[in-house]
Enzyme design. Sequence first.
Site, PDB file in Angstrom:
ATOM      1  N   SER A 146      41.202  39.146  50.867  1.00  0.00           N
ATOM      2  CA  SER A 146      40.267  40.184  50.437  1.00  0.00           C
ATOM      3  C   SER A 146      38.980  39.524  49.985  1.00  0.00           C
ATOM      4  O   SER A 146      38.958  38.339  49.629  1.00  0.00           O
ATOM      5  CB  SER A 146      40.868  40.972  49.263  1.00  0.00           C
ATOM      6  OG  SER A 146      39.907  41.798  48.636  1.00  0.00           O
ATOM      7  N   TYR A 161      44.520  41.031  40.394  1.00  0.00           N
ATOM      8  CA  TYR A 161      44.472  41.291  41.841  1.00  0.00           C
ATOM      9  C   TYR A 161      43.656  40.211  42.545  1.00  0.00           C
ATOM     10  O   TYR A 161      44.062  39.700  43.590  1.00  0.00           O
ATOM     11  CB  TYR A 161      43.858  42.672  42.090  1.00  0.00           C
ATOM     12  CG  TYR A 161      43.622  42.997  43.544  1.00  0.00           C
ATOM     13  CD1 TYR A 161      44.671  43.372  44.373  1.00  0.00           C
ATOM     14  CD2 TYR A 161      42.341  42.921  44.103  1.00  0.00           C
ATOM     15  CE1 TYR A 161      44.452  43.675  45.710  1.00  0.00           C
ATOM     16  CE2 TYR A 161      42.109  43.219  45.429  1.00  0.00           C
ATOM     17  CZ  TYR A 161      43.175  43.596  46.229  1.00  0.00           C
ATOM     18  OH  TYR A 161      42.957  43.879  47.559  1.00  0.00           O
ATOM     19  N   LYS A 165      44.896  37.595  45.684  1.00  0.00           N
ATOM     20  CA  LYS A 165      44.233  37.423  46.971  1.00  0.00           C
ATOM     21  C   LYS A 165      43.674  36.005  47.123  1.00  0.00           C
ATOM     22  O   LYS A 165      43.608  35.458  48.231  1.00  0.00           O
ATOM     23  CB  LYS A 165      43.121  38.466  47.134  1.00  0.00           C
ATOM     24  CG  LYS A 165      43.666  39.890  47.279  1.00  0.00           C
ATOM     25  CD  LYS A 165      44.622  40.006  48.460  1.00  0.00           C
ATOM     26  CE  LYS A 165      45.064  41.436  48.707  1.00  0.00           C
ATOM     27  NZ  LYS A 165      45.947  41.563  49.898  1.00  0.00           N
ATOM     28  N   THR A 196      39.931  54.291  53.086  1.00  0.00           N
ATOM     29  CA  THR A 196      41.324  54.471  53.508  1.00  0.00           C
ATOM     30  C   THR A 196      41.927  55.638  52.726  1.00  0.00           C
ATOM     31  O   THR A 196      41.275  56.243  51.864  1.00  0.00           O
ATOM     32  CB  THR A 196      42.165  53.212  53.228  1.00  0.00           C
ATOM     33  OG1 THR A 196      42.274  53.028  51.800  1.00  0.00           O
ATOM     34  CG2 THR A 196      41.543  51.989  53.870  1.00  0.00           C
TER      35      THR A 196
END
Length: 253
Positions: A146, A161, A165, A196
């Site tokens: 990411s 997070y 990644k 999304t």
Amino acid sequence: MDKFSLKGRVAVVTGGARGCGMAFAQGLAEAGASVALLDMLDPVIPTAELSSQYGVTIRYYKTDVTSLQSLQASFDAIKSDFNGQLDILVACAGVNKNVHFLDTTEKDFDGLFNVNARGVYFTAQLAAKAMIENGTKVGSIILVASIASHMAIRSQRSSAYCGTKGAVRAMVPGIAAEMNKYGIRVNSISPGYVKTEMTAPFPDLVEGWKDEIMNGRVAEPDDIKGCCVFLAGDASRYCTGADYRVDGGVTMW
């Protein structure tokens, strides 16, 4: 253009039921690959519909990537259903949680790392073993990192997070070096902000992203699948151990 064809190849896509994973799966299918979708959620587009649309075999396997037992069962089923063939892996399963660094609990941290890093690592390991066993000469493992592995996400509290990644991106060169002798290439893709199903409930957040992006728009899933098709096939046969940012320039802006 034959180097972009994936006709006759078999791919596994984790997190393939929706979002970026579904986009990657559709790109591979458009290029001619049969695809196994691994996810805990049911596909947003039925596999029968996808198979008919692209003229390839597409099957779904309910899978928990944090469970080696669940992963192994899915890979065993894929081996049976696809006559032992596996050429491509796209490890896209991932989760996020908007939680401040000072408030992040051990449960939060472990939950993110179990899916985003541990799950990716052991999915790649099982795929590599299957590729070696079936003797594919065109093996390609694509791990989905990411932009969060390159930068802070200013609009979210996502330090843990980002760490997951970053771990994915960091493991790529090492795995690539160890798999090179088997003819298996290993790369990662770092998508930027993408519209999304997960972002649909947060239109204000998505709108705000535009100001952070060099080209001034948030990606559609269709914008990111071309890089996956490139890395999966012979057009990228000299590419391994690298990360490819598909981010509209946000990390350079």
